[in-house]
Design a protein around this motif. Structure first.
Motif, PDB file in Angstrom:
ATOM      1  N   PRO A  14      -6.695  -0.031   1.234  1.00  0.00           N
ATOM      2  CA  PRO A  14      -7.422   0.649   2.308  1.00  0.00           C
ATOM      3  C   PRO A  14      -6.745   1.911   2.831  1.00  0.00           C
ATOM      4  CG  PRO A  14      -6.286  -1.253   3.183  1.00  0.00           C
ATOM      5  CD  PRO A  14      -6.079  -1.264   1.689  1.00  0.00           C
ATOM      6  N   GLN A  15      -5.480   2.113   2.504  1.00  0.00           N
ATOM      7  CA  GLN A  15      -4.728   3.250   3.053  1.00  0.00           C
ATOM      8  C   GLN A  15      -3.935   3.916   1.939  1.00  0.00           C
ATOM      9  OE1 GLN A  15      -4.728   4.448   6.204  1.00  0.00           O
ATOM     10  NE2 GLN A  15      -3.330   6.052   5.565  1.00  0.00           N
ATOM     11  N   PHE A  16      -3.814   5.246   2.013  1.00  0.00           N
ATOM     12  CA  PHE A  16      -3.048   6.000   1.018  1.00  0.00           C
ATOM     13  C   PHE A  16      -2.134   7.008   1.692  1.00  0.00           C
ATOM     14  CE2 PHE A  16      -6.470   4.313  -1.429  1.00  0.00           C
ATOM     15  CZ  PHE A  16      -5.892   4.030  -2.650  1.00  0.00           C
ATOM     16  N   CYS A  17      -1.009   7.257   1.048  1.00  0.00           N
ATOM     17  CA  CYS A  17      -0.032   8.250   1.488  1.00  0.00           C
ATOM     18  C   CYS A  17       0.196   9.208   0.321  1.00  0.00           C
ATOM     19  CB  CYS A  17       1.272   7.548   1.867  1.00  0.00           C
ATOM     20  SG  CYS A  17       2.661   8.640   2.193  1.00  0.00           S
ATOM     21  N   ASP A  18      -0.004  10.492   0.555  1.00  0.00           N
ATOM     22  CA  ASP A  18       0.248  11.502  -0.479  1.00  0.00           C
ATOM     23  C   ASP A  18       1.741  11.758  -0.599  1.00  0.00           C
ATOM     24  OD1 ASP A  18      -2.475  11.898  -0.950  1.00  0.00           O
ATOM     25  OD2 ASP A  18      -2.615  13.479   0.553  1.00  0.00           O
ATOM     26  N   ILE A  19       2.214  11.810  -1.838  1.00  0.00           N
ATOM     27  CA  ILE A  19       3.624  12.099  -2.097  1.00  0.00           C
ATOM     28  C   ILE A  19       3.707  13.057  -3.281  1.00  0.00           C
ATOM     29  CG2 ILE A  19       5.836  11.159  -2.895  1.00  0.00           C
ATOM     30  CD1 ILE A  19       5.334   8.721  -1.230  1.00  0.00           C
ATOM     31  N   GLN A  20       4.471  14.112  -3.109  1.00  0.00           N
ATOM     32  CA  GLN A  20       4.729  15.063  -4.183  1.00  0.00           C
ATOM     33  C   GLN A  20       6.064  14.705  -4.839  1.00  0.00           C
ATOM     34  OE1 GLN A  20       3.100  17.886  -5.624  1.00  0.00           O
ATOM     35  NE2 GLN A  20       4.801  17.477  -7.012  1.00  0.00           N
ATOM     36  N   GLY A  86      -0.909   3.606  -2.527  1.00  0.00           N
ATOM     37  CA  GLY A  86      -1.838   2.701  -1.859  1.00  0.00           C
ATOM     38  C   GLY A  86      -1.070   1.653  -1.085  1.00  0.00           C
ATOM     39  N   LEU A  87      -1.615   1.300   0.087  1.00  0.00           N
ATOM     40  CA  LEU A  87      -0.943   0.368   0.987  1.00  0.00           C
ATOM     41  C   LEU A  87      -1.945  -0.647   1.514  1.00  0.00           C
ATOM     42  CD1 LEU A  87       1.426  -0.444   2.938  1.00  0.00           C
ATOM     43  CD2 LEU A  87       0.627   1.392   4.443  1.00  0.00           C
ATOM     44  N   LYS A  88      -1.543  -1.918   1.470  1.00  0.00           N
ATOM     45  CA  LYS A  88      -2.308  -2.983   2.111  1.00  0.00           C
ATOM     46  C   LYS A  88      -1.325  -4.062   2.553  1.00  0.00           C
ATOM     47  CE  LYS A  88      -3.488  -5.407  -2.193  1.00  0.00           C
ATOM     48  NZ  LYS A  88      -4.608  -5.870  -3.045  1.00  0.00           N
ATOM     49  N   VAL A  89      -1.800  -4.964   3.397  1.00  0.00           N
ATOM     50  CA  VAL A  89      -0.983  -6.080   3.872  1.00  0.00           C
ATOM     51  C   VAL A  89      -1.465  -7.333   3.166  1.00  0.00           C
ATOM     52  CG1 VAL A  89      -0.505  -7.556   5.876  1.00  0.00           C
ATOM     53  CG2 VAL A  89      -0.379  -5.064   6.087  1.00  0.00           C
ATOM     54  N   SER A  90      -0.538  -8.023   2.493  1.00  0.00           N
ATOM     55  CA  SER A  90      -0.913  -9.251   1.800  1.00  0.00           C
ATOM     56  C   SER A  90      -0.571 -10.501   2.610  1.00  0.00           C
ATOM     57  CB  SER A  90      -0.259  -9.315   0.419  1.00  0.00           C
ATOM     58  OG  SER A  90       1.141  -9.245   0.525  1.00  0.00           O
ATOM     59  N   LYS A  91       0.357 -10.366   3.580  1.00  0.00           N
ATOM     60  CA  LYS A  91       0.697 -11.513   4.431  1.00  0.00           C
ATOM     61  C   LYS A  91       1.190 -10.987   5.774  1.00  0.00           C
ATOM     62  CE  LYS A  91       3.544 -15.649   4.699  1.00  0.00           C
ATOM     63  NZ  LYS A  91       4.679 -16.362   4.136  1.00  0.00           N
ATOM     64  N   LEU A  92       0.621 -11.542   6.826  1.00  0.00           N
ATOM     65  CA  LEU A  92       1.002 -11.141   8.180  1.00  0.00           C
ATOM     66  C   LEU A  92       1.504 -12.361   8.926  1.00  0.00           C
ATOM     67  CD1 LEU A  92       1.085  -8.794  10.186  1.00  0.00           C
ATOM     68  CD2 LEU A  92      -1.293  -9.301  10.763  1.00  0.00           C
ATOM     69  N   GLY A  93       2.797 -12.369   9.231  1.00  0.00           N
ATOM     70  CA  GLY A  93       3.398 -13.488   9.937  1.00  0.00           C
ATOM     71  C   GLY A  93       3.601 -13.179  11.410  1.00  0.00           C
ATOM     72  N   ASN A  94       4.448 -13.968  12.064  1.00  0.00           N
ATOM     73  CA  ASN A  94       4.738 -13.782  13.479  1.00  0.00           C
ATOM     74  C   ASN A  94       5.642 -12.570  13.707  1.00  0.00           C
ATOM     75  OD1 ASN A  94       4.710 -14.581  16.269  1.00  0.00           O
ATOM     76  ND2 ASN A  94       6.788 -15.367  15.969  1.00  0.00           N
ATOM     77  N   SER A  95       6.704 -12.465  12.901  1.00  0.00           N
ATOM     78  CA  SER A  95       7.637 -11.342  13.026  1.00  0.00           C
ATOM     79  C   SER A  95       7.834 -10.607  11.705  1.00  0.00           C
ATOM     80  CB  SER A  95       8.987 -11.827  13.562  1.00  0.00           C
ATOM     81  OG  SER A  95       9.559 -12.764  12.662  1.00  0.00           O
ATOM     82  N   TYR A  99       3.861  -6.196   2.555  1.00  0.00           N
ATOM     83  CA  TYR A  99       2.981  -5.122   2.112  1.00  0.00           C
ATOM     84  C   TYR A  99       2.830  -5.199   0.599  1.00  0.00           C
ATOM     85  CZ  TYR A  99       4.705  -3.072   6.500  1.00  0.00           C
ATOM     86  OH  TYR A  99       5.066  -2.851   7.799  1.00  0.00           O
ATOM     87  N   ALA A 100       1.653  -4.890   0.102  1.00  0.00           N
ATOM     88  CA  ALA A 100       1.435  -4.663  -1.323  1.00  0.00           C
ATOM     89  C   ALA A 100       1.206  -3.163  -1.466  1.00  0.00           C
ATOM     90  CB  ALA A 100       0.226  -5.447  -1.820  1.00  0.00           C
ATOM     91  N   LEU A 101       1.865  -2.576  -2.434  1.00  0.00           N
ATOM     92  CA  LEU A 101       1.791  -1.131  -2.618  1.00  0.00           C
ATOM     93  C   LEU A 101       1.535  -0.812  -4.077  1.00  0.00           C
ATOM     94  CD1 LEU A 101       4.753  -1.497  -0.617  1.00  0.00           C
ATOM     95  CD2 LEU A 101       3.581   0.595   0.008  1.00  0.00           C
ATOM     96  N   ALA A 102       0.961   0.347  -4.320  1.00  0.00           N
ATOM     97  CA  ALA A 102       0.748   0.804  -5.687  1.00  0.00           C
ATOM     98  C   ALA A 102       0.890   2.317  -5.721  1.00  0.00           C
ATOM     99  CB  ALA A 102      -0.634   0.395  -6.189  1.00  0.00           C
ATOM    100  N   VAL A 103       1.550   2.809  -6.755  1.00  0.00           N
ATOM    101  CA  VAL A 103       1.746   4.248  -6.940  1.00  0.00           C
ATOM    102  C   VAL A 103       0.739   4.735  -7.972  1.00  0.00           C
ATOM    103  CG1 VAL A 103       3.354   6.041  -7.674  1.00  0.00           C
ATOM    104  CG2 VAL A 103       4.201   4.050  -6.386  1.00  0.00           C
ATOM    105  N   PHE A 104      -0.122   5.653  -7.541  1.00  0.00           N
ATOM    106  CA  PHE A 104      -1.134   6.237  -8.408  1.00  0.00           C
ATOM    107  C   PHE A 104      -0.830   7.716  -8.625  1.00  0.00           C
ATOM    108  CE2 PHE A 104      -3.193   2.805  -6.151  1.00  0.00           C
ATOM    109  CZ  PHE A 104      -4.024   2.211  -7.090  1.00  0.00           C
TER     110      PHE A 104
END
Length: 146
Positions: A14-20, A86-95, A99-104
């Motif tokens: 759901p979210q992306f960060c541009d990196i050169q 690409g960035l998403k959250v695969s598990k959200l705990g108390n503290s 994150y699951a990430l992928a480089v495209f």
């Protein structure tokens, strides 16, 4: 029997960060060195948290410590590739959060690499885990994988 994991797709994030990529990212084999991918992950996560005003890296009472990370390399990238992480959250705990990430490579549908990154949120002074504040939890919850 096929033991290879399924490769994610751009639409999974759901979210992306541009990196050169930079000249110095290439190693002697003329591709981006494996350790550099971890910097891409760290940049994508922290850029998102800072942009959403839920992490003050200099003065906040709460800091995120990386306690685990990993990466699976699928195809090489090299300077001067333009990337999208690409960035998403695969598990959200108390503290903690995983994150699951992928480089495209910009515009590609399948990633050059996939990884994970675990933050544990701790009190800056005591370095002991603390529950995530509601605003942080909401920002991370919006990234949860379906």
């Amino acid at each position: 029997m096929n033991t290879r994991k399924t490769v994610s797709q751009r639409s999974d994030y759901p979210q992306f960060c541009d990196i050169q990529t930079r000249w110095q990212d290439n190693d002697v084999y003329q591709h981006v060195n494996n350790v550099t991918y971890y910097a891409f992950f760290d940049t994508a996560v922290n850029q998102h948290l800072i942009a959403n005003d839920v992490l003050d890296i200099l003065n906040g009472d709460l800091i995120g410590l990386v306690v685990e990370s990993g990466c699976r390399y699928l195809s090489p990238i090299s300077f001067p590739d333009q990337l999208e992480v690409g960035l998403k959250v695969s598990k959200l705990g108390n503290s903690s959060v995983t994150y699951a990430l992928a480089v495209f490579v910009r515009g590609d549908e399948t990633p050059a690499a996939e990884g994970h990154f675990v933050h544990v949120f701790v009190d800056r002074q005591t370095r002991r885990p603390v529950p995530m504040p509601d605003d942080l939890r909401a920002v991370l919850g919006a990234l949860q994988a379906n």
